[in-house]
Scaffold this motif. Sequence first.
Motif, mmCIF file in Angstrom:
data_model
loop_
_atom_site.group_PDB
_atom_site.id
_atom_site.type_symbol
_atom_site.label_atom_id
_atom_site.label_comp_id
_atom_site.label_asym_id
_atom_site.label_seq_id
_atom_site.Cartn_x
_atom_site.Cartn_y
_atom_site.Cartn_z
ATOM 1 N N ARG A 152 0.841 -1.199 0.000
ATOM 2 C CA ARG A 152 0.000 0.000 0.000
ATOM 3 C C ARG A 152 0.873 1.245 0.000
ATOM 4 O O ARG A 152 1.980 1.238 0.549
ATOM 5 N N LEU A 153 0.359 2.296 -0.623
ATOM 6 C CA LEU A 153 1.028 3.586 -0.633
ATOM 7 C C LEU A 153 -0.002 4.691 -0.468
ATOM 8 O O LEU A 153 -1.118 4.589 -0.999
ATOM 9 N N PRO A 154 0.334 5.762 0.252
ATOM 10 C CA PRO A 154 -0.598 6.889 0.365
ATOM 11 C C PRO A 154 -0.846 7.508 -1.012
ATOM 12 O O PRO A 154 0.051 7.586 -1.852
ATOM 13 N N LEU A 155 -2.066 7.950 -1.230
ATOM 14 C CA LEU A 155 -2.408 8.562 -2.511
ATOM 15 C C LEU A 155 -1.572 9.807 -2.776
ATOM 16 O O LEU A 155 -1.190 10.077 -3.921
ATOM 17 N N HIS A 156 -1.272 10.578 -1.712
ATOM 18 C CA HIS A 156 -0.498 11.801 -1.927
ATOM 19 C C HIS A 156 0.919 11.478 -2.379
ATOM 20 O O HIS A 156 1.545 12.259 -3.102
ATOM 21 N N LEU A 157 1.459 10.312 -1.992
ATOM 22 C CA LEU A 157 2.786 9.914 -2.436
ATOM 23 C C LEU A 157 2.752 9.473 -3.904
ATOM 24 O O LEU A 157 3.648 9.803 -4.687
ATOM 25 N N ILE A 158 1.705 8.749 -4.280
ATOM 26 C CA ILE A 158 1.559 8.344 -5.682
ATOM 27 C C ILE A 158 1.365 9.565 -6.564
ATOM 28 O O ILE A 158 1.879 9.623 -7.686
ATOM 29 N N VAL A 209 -5.732 9.373 6.322
ATOM 30 C CA VAL A 209 -4.875 9.209 5.149
ATOM 31 C C VAL A 209 -5.347 7.990 4.358
ATOM 32 O O VAL A 209 -5.349 6.872 4.868
ATOM 33 N N PHE A 210 -5.758 8.230 3.129
ATOM 34 C CA PHE A 210 -6.187 7.147 2.257
ATOM 35 C C PHE A 210 -5.046 6.758 1.326
ATOM 36 O O PHE A 210 -4.182 7.575 0.987
ATOM 37 N N GLY A 211 -5.056 5.509 0.925
ATOM 38 C CA GLY A 211 -4.002 5.015 0.061
ATOM 39 C C GLY A 211 -4.542 4.086 -1.002
ATOM 40 O O GLY A 211 -5.737 3.769 -1.050
ATOM 41 N N LEU A 212 -3.637 3.656 -1.847
ATOM 42 C CA LEU A 212 -3.960 2.676 -2.879
ATOM 43 C C LEU A 212 -3.326 1.357 -2.479
ATOM 44 O O LEU A 212 -2.132 1.293 -2.181
ATOM 45 N N GLY A 213 -4.143 0.317 -2.446
ATOM 46 C CA GLY A 213 -3.659 -0.993 -2.025
ATOM 47 C C GLY A 213 -3.758 -2.018 -3.132
ATOM 48 O O GLY A 213 -4.606 -1.910 -4.026
ATOM 49 N N GLU A 216 13.543 14.205 -3.663
ATOM 50 C CA GLU A 216 12.591 14.251 -2.556
ATOM 51 C C GLU A 216 11.578 13.114 -2.657
ATOM 52 O O GLU A 216 11.139 12.574 -1.639
ATOM 53 N N ASN A 217 11.201 12.733 -3.881
ATOM 54 C CA ASN A 217 10.275 11.614 -4.060
ATOM 55 C C ASN A 217 10.904 10.306 -3.587
ATOM 56 O O ASN A 217 10.224 9.466 -2.978
ATOM 57 N N VAL A 218 12.190 10.134 -3.868
ATOM 58 C CA VAL A 218 12.895 8.929 -3.423
ATOM 59 C C VAL A 218 12.980 8.921 -1.899
ATOM 60 O O VAL A 218 12.802 7.875 -1.258
ATOM 61 N N PHE A 219 13.241 10.085 -1.315
ATOM 62 C CA PHE A 219 13.291 10.182 0.143
ATOM 63 C C PHE A 219 11.943 9.807 0.765
ATOM 64 O O PHE A 219 11.887 9.050 1.740
ATOM 65 N N ARG A 220 10.870 10.358 0.227
ATOM 66 C CA ARG A 220 9.534 10.070 0.779
ATOM 67 C C ARG A 220 9.204 8.579 0.663
ATOM 68 O O ARG A 220 8.615 7.991 1.575
ATOM 69 N N GLY A 237 11.362 6.122 0.595
ATOM 70 C CA GLY A 237 12.172 5.419 1.583
ATOM 71 C C GLY A 237 11.629 5.572 2.991
ATOM 72 O O GLY A 237 11.645 4.631 3.785
ATOM 73 N N GLU A 238 11.123 6.766 3.299
ATOM 74 C CA GLU A 238 10.552 6.996 4.627
ATOM 75 C C GLU A 238 9.323 6.124 4.852
ATOM 76 O O GLU A 238 9.132 5.572 5.938
ATOM 77 N N PHE A 239 8.478 5.983 3.827
ATOM 78 C CA PHE A 239 7.286 5.151 3.998
ATOM 79 C C PHE A 239 7.662 3.681 4.154
ATOM 80 O O PHE A 239 6.977 2.934 4.862
ATOM 81 N N LEU A 240 8.754 3.268 3.533
ATOM 82 C CA LEU A 240 9.221 1.897 3.690
ATOM 83 C C LEU A 240 9.871 1.671 5.054
ATOM 84 O O LEU A 240 10.183 0.537 5.415
ATOM 85 N N GLY A 241 10.073 2.756 5.807
ATOM 86 C CA GLY A 241 10.715 2.640 7.100
ATOM 87 C C GLY A 241 12.227 2.631 7.020
ATOM 88 O O GLY A 241 12.914 2.261 7.976
ATOM 89 N N ILE A 242 12.769 3.047 5.860
ATOM 90 C CA ILE A 242 14.224 3.025 5.658
ATOM 91 C C ILE A 242 14.867 4.304 6.181
ATOM 92 O O ILE A 242 15.917 4.277 6.813
ATOM 93 N N GLY A 243 14.234 5.430 5.909
ATOM 94 C CA GLY A 243 14.773 6.702 6.375
ATOM 95 C C GLY A 243 15.617 7.389 5.326
ATOM 96 O O GLY A 243 16.207 6.755 4.437
#
Length: 404
Positions: free
Chosen positions: A147-153, A193-197, A292-296, A298-304
């Motif tokens: 799953r990913l947040p819609l705002h990230l997609i 926060v809604f996402g696409l799954g 910045e997209n790559v950073f975001r 990575g953050e959602f994956l919990g990588i940082g």
Amino acid sequence: MKCEVLQLSATARRHLHLRTFINARIKWVRDPYLDAAVEREKNLKSLHSLKNLILSHPSQSLPLSAISPLKPHLSLPTTADKFIQSYPFIFKIFLPPNKTNPFPHVKLTPKALSIHCDELLHLNMSRYRLDLAQRLAKLLMIARGGRLPLHLIDTLTFDLGLPHDYLLTLLPEFPDYFQICDLGFRDSNGEIVFGLGLLNWRDDLALSEMEKRRDCDLNGMQIKYSMNLPKGFDLQKRVEDWVEQQWQHLPYISPYENAFHLSPNSDHAERWMVGVIHELLSLMVTKKTERENVFRFGEFLGIGRVRVKKALVHFPGIFYVSNKIRTQTVVLREAYRKKLMTEKHPLMAIRNRYISLMELVLRRGRPVRGAAVRRRERGRTCLRVVSNKKEDWNRWRRSDDDDD
């Protein structure tokens, strides 16, 4: 959902926590070819957003006064009127025939509208829409929990080649692929926060770009990343030896595998992190995206951010970070030969037609390339006129006059 953990011996598990990277400073070196590839698409995303906004209205035109308040939403680099006037072969300012509304409006020129129609034909092709759905599914498969947040997609929409209204036009065609879901947390404003799954894990898609190359290799050689350092890049010998003799020979861990059992600071974890970024960029039609997209992601994956940044810095032969067009863009080096893509996505051919119109400016009543004008102003060369033939220029002028 696929969730594999490597079955390893105690000795192998200890090795997964080792860190052998050479403690050396790797400096950033400018690559003029990749900078040119990034700069060539300057303002293309903003122009695309404005084009879609204009065409979303029934009259396919908008008053200038209505566009100005939307400048932040459209990410325009300057005021709306200046931006529109910078591209006279894309946008046309006119006064409506209705005298009760004397305010200037803007619409697309016939040439820009023709490109848009060709773009729609391509976006509506069943083959392209299936490819798009599969690439979007692969993006979700890399993400934690599918799953990913819609705002990230949304930040990746343009780079992925998604239509701006993909929620309404693409997702309903693939009900067995996707679903809109509540991610179970709220944003800083307290909003859900809604996402696409992804509905089901797809083994047929869980093959990375690097693994596809191994399948094509009849010798079954180990997976190694292509290293393409620009001329003048002086990578320290000990770092080069470490990459070629140790890091490249580590087992390849697919970005579609669960690798969170690895120690975050180990060589194996960094190799997996490089694989994630490599696959993310491979899914983009442009083979690049903002850092910045790559950073975001990575953050959602919990990588940082720190681990993502280290992966980008430690392997300049795989990734290049360009500082052009008011941001930082991560480019997949192997996807480019000098400033041209080695395998151009069909959608990029259409975008290049937009760029060709964007590069045209009017000088002394003739269309000329903007780059040629800038060279002339620097005193390096003369203007290169797109067409010196009088009949060609008359054809340009007539097409605009017919639209009035």
